[in-house]
Motif scaffolding. Sequence first.
Motif, PDB file in Angstrom:
ATOM      1  N   VAL A 184      87.892  12.430 -83.909  1.00 17.78           N
ATOM      2  CA  VAL A 184      88.662  11.401 -83.199  1.00 17.78           C
ATOM      3  C   VAL A 184      89.935  11.062 -83.969  1.00 17.78           C
ATOM      4  O   VAL A 184      91.015  10.910 -83.399  1.00 17.78           O
ATOM      5  N   LYS A 185      89.832  10.991 -85.262  1.00 16.17           N
ATOM      6  CA  LYS A 185      90.972  10.657 -86.121  1.00 16.17           C
ATOM      7  C   LYS A 185      91.984  11.812 -86.169  1.00 16.17           C
ATOM      8  O   LYS A 185      93.159  11.616 -86.436  1.00 16.17           O
ATOM      9  N   GLY A 186      91.504  13.035 -85.918  1.00 20.98           N
ATOM     10  CA  GLY A 186      92.383  14.200 -86.001  1.00 20.98           C
ATOM     11  C   GLY A 186      92.674  14.568 -87.436  1.00 20.98           C
ATOM     12  O   GLY A 186      93.728  15.077 -87.770  1.00 20.98           O
ATOM     13  N   PRO A 209      88.267   5.624 -92.543  1.00 18.64           N
ATOM     14  CA  PRO A 209      89.714   5.733 -92.760  1.00 18.64           C
ATOM     15  C   PRO A 209      90.388   4.674 -91.897  1.00 18.64           C
ATOM     16  O   PRO A 209      89.716   3.980 -91.124  1.00 18.64           O
ATOM     17  N   SER A 210      91.689   4.533 -92.022  1.00 21.08           N
ATOM     18  CA  SER A 210      92.400   3.622 -91.133  1.00 21.08           C
ATOM     19  C   SER A 210      92.234   4.103 -89.686  1.00 21.08           C
ATOM     20  O   SER A 210      92.144   5.311 -89.436  1.00 21.08           O
ATOM     21  N   ALA A 211      92.181   3.160 -88.744  1.00 21.39           N
ATOM     22  CA  ALA A 211      91.807   3.488 -87.358  1.00 21.39           C
ATOM     23  C   ALA A 211      93.004   3.933 -86.507  1.00 21.39           C
ATOM     24  O   ALA A 211      93.219   3.438 -85.405  1.00 21.39           O
ATOM     25  N   ASN A 212      93.773   4.865 -87.059  1.00 12.66           N
ATOM     26  CA  ASN A 212      94.906   5.430 -86.331  1.00 12.66           C
ATOM     27  C   ASN A 212      94.745   6.945 -86.314  1.00 12.66           C
ATOM     28  O   ASN A 212      93.912   7.482 -87.037  1.00 12.66           O
ATOM     29  N   ARG A 213      95.578   7.632 -85.511  1.00 14.87           N
ATOM     30  CA  ARG A 213      95.558   9.094 -85.584  1.00 14.87           C
ATOM     31  C   ARG A 213      96.176   9.533 -86.902  1.00 14.87           C
ATOM     32  O   ARG A 213      97.098   8.890 -87.402  1.00 14.87           O
ATOM     33  N   VAL A 261     101.162   5.527 -88.097  1.00 15.47           N
ATOM     34  CA  VAL A 261     101.138   4.194 -88.706  1.00 15.47           C
ATOM     35  C   VAL A 261      99.753   3.545 -88.567  1.00 15.47           C
ATOM     36  O   VAL A 261      99.156   3.559 -87.489  1.00 15.47           O
ATOM     37  N   SER A 262      99.266   2.956 -89.633  1.00 19.37           N
ATOM     38  CA  SER A 262      97.945   2.308 -89.617  1.00 19.37           C
ATOM     39  C   SER A 262      97.957   1.047 -88.751  1.00 19.37           C
ATOM     40  O   SER A 262      98.984   0.391 -88.626  1.00 19.37           O
ATOM     41  N   PRO A 263      96.801   0.707 -88.150  1.00 16.75           N
ATOM     42  CA  PRO A 263      96.714  -0.476 -87.290  1.00 16.75           C
ATOM     43  C   PRO A 263      96.403  -1.744 -88.086  1.00 16.75           C
ATOM     44  O   PRO A 263      95.562  -1.730 -88.973  1.00 16.75           O
ATOM     45  N   ILE A 266      98.823  -3.621 -95.668  1.00 17.68           N
ATOM     46  CA  ILE A 266      98.884  -2.225 -96.100  1.00 17.68           C
ATOM     47  C   ILE A 266      97.561  -1.889 -96.790  1.00 17.68           C
ATOM     48  O   ILE A 266      96.808  -2.778 -97.166  1.00 17.68           O
ATOM     49  N   GLU A 267      97.307  -0.583 -96.956  1.00 16.85           N
ATOM     50  CA  GLU A 267      96.009  -0.124 -97.433  1.00 16.85           C
ATOM     51  C   GLU A 267      95.708  -0.564 -98.864  1.00 16.85           C
ATOM     52  O   GLU A 267      96.607  -0.923 -99.624  1.00 16.85           O
ATOM     53  N   SER A 268      94.422  -0.433 -99.215  1.00 20.16           N
ATOM     54  CA  SER A 268      93.952  -0.827-100.540  1.00 20.16           C
ATOM     55  C   SER A 268      94.618  -0.005-101.641  1.00 20.16           C
ATOM     56  O   SER A 268      95.039   1.133-101.429  1.00 20.16           O
ATOM     57  N   ARG A 286     104.552  13.083 -95.809  1.00 22.82           N
ATOM     58  CA  ARG A 286     104.807  12.334 -94.587  1.00 22.82           C
ATOM     59  C   ARG A 286     103.480  11.781 -94.071  1.00 22.82           C
ATOM     60  O   ARG A 286     102.575  12.517 -93.729  1.00 22.82           O
ATOM     61  N   HIS A 287     103.385  10.475 -94.017  1.00 23.29           N
ATOM     62  CA  HIS A 287     102.138   9.802 -93.672  1.00 23.29           C
ATOM     63  C   HIS A 287     102.553   8.405 -93.280  1.00 23.29           C
ATOM     64  O   HIS A 287     103.655   7.991 -93.606  1.00 23.29           O
ATOM     65  N   TYR A 288     101.727   7.680 -92.621  1.00 25.09           N
ATOM     66  CA  TYR A 288     102.072   6.311 -92.220  1.00 25.09           C
ATOM     67  C   TYR A 288     103.385   6.305 -91.438  1.00 25.09           C
ATOM     68  O   TYR A 288     104.216   5.408 -91.599  1.00 25.09           O
ATOM     69  N   ALA A 289     103.659   7.344 -90.656  1.00 25.44           N
ATOM     70  CA  ALA A 289     104.994   7.515 -90.096  1.00 25.44           C
ATOM     71  C   ALA A 289     105.070   7.211 -88.604  1.00 25.44           C
ATOM     72  O   ALA A 289     104.194   7.590 -87.841  1.00 25.44           O
TER      73      ALA A 289
HETATM   74 MG    MG Z   1      95.258   6.059 -93.273  1.00 26.54          MG
END
Ligand code: MG
Length: 307
Positions: A44-46, A131-135, A139-141, A168-170, A213-216
């Motif tokens: 689901v997260k990809g 993980p964060s609940a985004n693809r 960008v994280s939710p 933002i994440e831990s 490239r992440h959180y983009a």
């Molecule tokens: Mg994440």
Amino acid sequence: MSREVRRAAEILKRGGLVAFPTETVYGLGADASSAKAVAHLYAVKGRPADHPVIVHFASTGQAFAWAREVPEAARQLAARFWPGPLTLILKRSPLARDFVTGGQDTVGLRVPSHPVAHEMLSIFGSGVAAPSANRFGLVSPTTAAHVREDLGDEVDLVLEGGPSDVGIESTIVDLSGAGAVLLRPGGISEEQLGITLRTPTADSPRHSGGLERHYAPRTPARLVPAHALDKVISSTANRIAVLAFSRPDERVDYWLRMPRDPAAYAQRLYAALRELDSAGCEAILVEAPPQAAEWAAVLDRLRRACT
Ligand code: MG
Ligand code: TXA
């Protein structure tokens, strides 16, 4: 709320997926002891199957049972910052199987402080991989609405918990080898940690937040030094959206003003990037915050969000 939280714990027990609030960002949770549930989570997260995922617990005691060695530094950090926005990487115990560690000999452990997360984890009683609940890569939710926009009905339940406080994440600290290595700056600053940190080396554990490239956002974003913002705006013909400390410029189609306090900025960052991303512009310009220690975590996310 409690009824929803009990339902969430039951869904996890059955191998389902639950998105839940934490103080950092919303997580997409699955039973960390179930290969099938975690495989579904990754689908689901990809996310590539060889990436490790953080395992969440209600208490430090439960978390440390998933590590085979708990160095004194880990005990001290846990005592000071758990529950809270800190993830510790430790040598894994047999409870942490390959499908949560990405096949590595270490495991990421976290005890979140959000009351809804804490209640769900207490009822569930064991580790929840999240993980964060985004693809993957986006960008994280930081709200339940963000999660619904991203993952919709692919999740069995989205628990409501209001906007995440930290935003933002831990902070991730690796204590599985010699010394302490900062793998990801985050909710707790280096100064607050108050320990000597080594910089990551080639043999430090792999982590996807470390991908360039992440959180983009989907719209190309560019980090612009404060002094150059005016010039860049003048020389851009495209429709642009700007994230800045300064007052709106009337030449710009969409302008979001951010606070000068790093914690307040972090809290709003992901919602702001999502808003700019959906403004229908061809480019996003971000006025760079100061190059100062208290901005390290925000700067890290902005660099990864920008090309
Ligand atoms: Mg994440
Ligand atoms: O604030 C957070 O940490 C949020 C909330 C939901 O708890 N979670 C989060 O998870 O950001 P995720 O999967 O998006 O990012 C976790 C990071 C990844 O870069 C992952 O690779 C790394 O932690 N990680 C997990 N286990 C690891 C391990 N054994 N060794 C190295 N890195 C690890």
